[in-house]
Scaffold this active site. Sequence first.
Site, short mmCIF file in Angstrom:
data_model
loop_
_atom_site.label_atom_id
_atom_site.label_comp_id
_atom_site.label_asym_id
_atom_site.label_seq_id
_atom_site.Cartn_x
_atom_site.Cartn_y
_atom_site.Cartn_z
N GLY A 1 0.83 -1.19 0.00
CA GLY A 1 0.00 0.00 0.00
C GLY A 1 0.87 1.24 0.00
O GLY A 1 2.10 1.17 0.10
N GLY B 1 -0.22 -4.59 0.60
CA GLY B 1 -1.44 -4.29 -0.15
C GLY B 1 -1.52 -4.98 -1.49
O GLY B 1 -2.61 -5.27 -1.99
N ASP C 1 -1.42 -7.59 7.41
CA ASP C 1 -2.86 -7.33 7.29
C ASP C 1 -3.37 -7.79 5.93
O ASP C 1 -2.93 -8.82 5.43
CB ASP C 1 -3.18 -5.87 7.60
#
Length: 355
Positions: free
Chosen positions: A69, A118, A149
């Site tokens: 990201g 990401g 994540d």
Amino acid sequence: MTDFSSDEILFERRGAAGLITLNRPQALNAVTHAMVHALRAQLEAWANDDAVTRVVIAGAGGRAFSAGGDIRALYELGKAGQYEEALSFWRDEYPLNALIKNYRKPYVALIDGIVMGGGVGVSVHGSHRVAGDRFSFAMPEVGIGFFPDVGATWFLPRMPGELGTYCALTGERFNAADSVAAGIATHRIPSARFPALVEGLTGTVSVDAVLAAFAEPAGEGPIAARQSVIDRLFAGSSVDAILAALDAEAVSSGGDAEWAGKTAATMRTKSPLSLKLALAQVRRGGALDFAACMRTEFRIVSRVIHGHDFYEGVRAVIVDKDNAPRWRPASLAEVSEAEVERHFAARAEGELPLP
């Protein structure tokens, strides 16, 4: 037929396929907030378009599918105290990951080059993940004071044995062969064949049949070759226990002694809080469904952005590049169980809404 395009992400309808190109090669195709919005809107449109029977996503430039990201932008928002604006990125990114996970048409990620963070979120949840020659997967978040994540709470515990634990705590890179063994990639296809593969995917032959016609044996990678020792040394219920097992191996007369010493040394450079959060994710995630995993990650990130280590880690690795982060707390012993639990607690402000 071009349905939408911008400088950062390109969309094209070619035959039966919706084609997506992540188009920020100068930034290793890092995913921006605008790209998240555009990708979700296009995927929702194609989901309802009978002329599109499959989606194919790739990265421009050759060096990376997507290196993650837009961390620098999120760092700057947080440093300016704009926490809610920063949090809005993850509030939009995580539902996109869920949309891809539950997409009702084949979603084919052509991954050649670096795929991290990401970039993993917009590829690994797809139904088909193709590893090219330059494929290099990692979840290195503990090294910048963050946590794995974009659905890592779901996919790390579902890797064979303790490969997911190893991935989370070390940030080690998996090549194409290792990623096929770990279930990150579903197919191994030489990069030179990608143009022909895309042409094949734009036709009406089933995605599975096209990929099967192009796929080659993945072989065995260095991480998969060492899986038995990884399973043994990374089975501990605490980061301290895993480090103790690595330390004991490092002073043994076994063939993995040098590797164990280097692995323990690598882990000790990471954020102590991030290490404990990552292990808790892996140990809990196996019992959670996908939606619960994503809501768990939103709980964690909503606390992490108010902390110290994320900003210090990004400063050390990306901004100043001195690679000398000063973590707070500085040691594993100083990270209490209560502090870890606080990151997993329900949000009084409301949980993450998912599609």
